[in-house]
Design an enzyme around this catalytic site. Sequence first.
Site, PDB file in Angstrom:
ATOM      1  N   GLY A  68      56.761  46.353  51.778  1.00 44.11           N
ATOM      2  CA  GLY A  68      58.166  45.956  51.608  1.00 44.11           C
ATOM      3  C   GLY A  68      58.609  46.903  50.757  1.00 44.11           C
ATOM      4  N   CYS A  69      58.129  47.226  49.569  1.00 46.66           N
ATOM      5  CA  CYS A  69      58.445  48.171  48.426  1.00 46.66           C
ATOM      6  C   CYS A  69      58.809  49.504  49.093  1.00 46.66           C
ATOM      7  CB  CYS A  69      57.918  48.040  47.268  1.00 46.66           C
ATOM      8  SG  CYS A  69      57.803  46.396  46.652  1.00 46.66           S
ATOM      9  N   THR A  70      57.945  49.877  49.934  1.00 48.35           N
ATOM     10  CA  THR A  70      57.733  51.220  50.663  1.00 48.35           C
ATOM     11  C   THR A  70      59.029  51.408  51.647  1.00 48.35           C
ATOM     12  OG1 THR A  70      55.346  51.435  50.432  1.00 48.35           O
ATOM     13  CG2 THR A  70      56.506  52.994  51.916  1.00 48.35           C
ATOM     14  N   ALA A  73      62.163  51.582  49.512  1.00 50.16           N
ATOM     15  CA  ALA A  73      62.604  53.004  48.864  1.00 50.16           C
ATOM     16  C   ALA A  73      62.627  53.917  49.946  1.00 50.16           C
ATOM     17  CB  ALA A  73      61.124  53.369  47.838  1.00 50.16           C
TER      18      ALA A  73
END
Length: 175
Positions: A68-70, A73
């Site tokens: 999710g964070c990738t 970003a």
Amino acid sequence: MAMVSASVAVACAQEHDAKSNRMETLEIGDQVPHFVLKDQNGHEVAIADYIGKEKLVIYFYPKDESPGCTKEACAFRDSFADYTDAGAKVIGINSGSAESHKAFAEKHRLPFTLLSDPGNRVLKQFGVKNVLFLTGRETFVVGLDGKIAFNYRALMNAAEHNDKVLDFLNKGNVR
């Protein structure tokens, strides 16, 4: 009777302490907290240096390299020119090390600043809430006046943060 009164007094004191220790999320119109953190290159970044010069898009995310964070970003990366055109500086923050942020930024060609917040001190200043065992995912837009102009919280809809912020910026709602 005295034991009951003492128990009630202790329970009330504990409830009061719990309320006073509770973090309140920054709201629209609140002043952004001033902080200094290290970026992915080990340089200190003072948020006060940007107040009055650039709008700020500050996003808190749980972990470098998580799916999710990738996705989040990379959504900010893919829209980076739109942020530049809007006069906004994008800053990602989590508790990861400067080294972890550097590797994450290089691997995914992230053109913006990632700040290391050991112990989540700044995350707590913003009042970002944890969800289960993960630190929260929340994005704030700070105007030139140093005040929160917009915020969006959604742990599971990581890429949606970019869309919501751009929509807000494109409406010209922040100076």
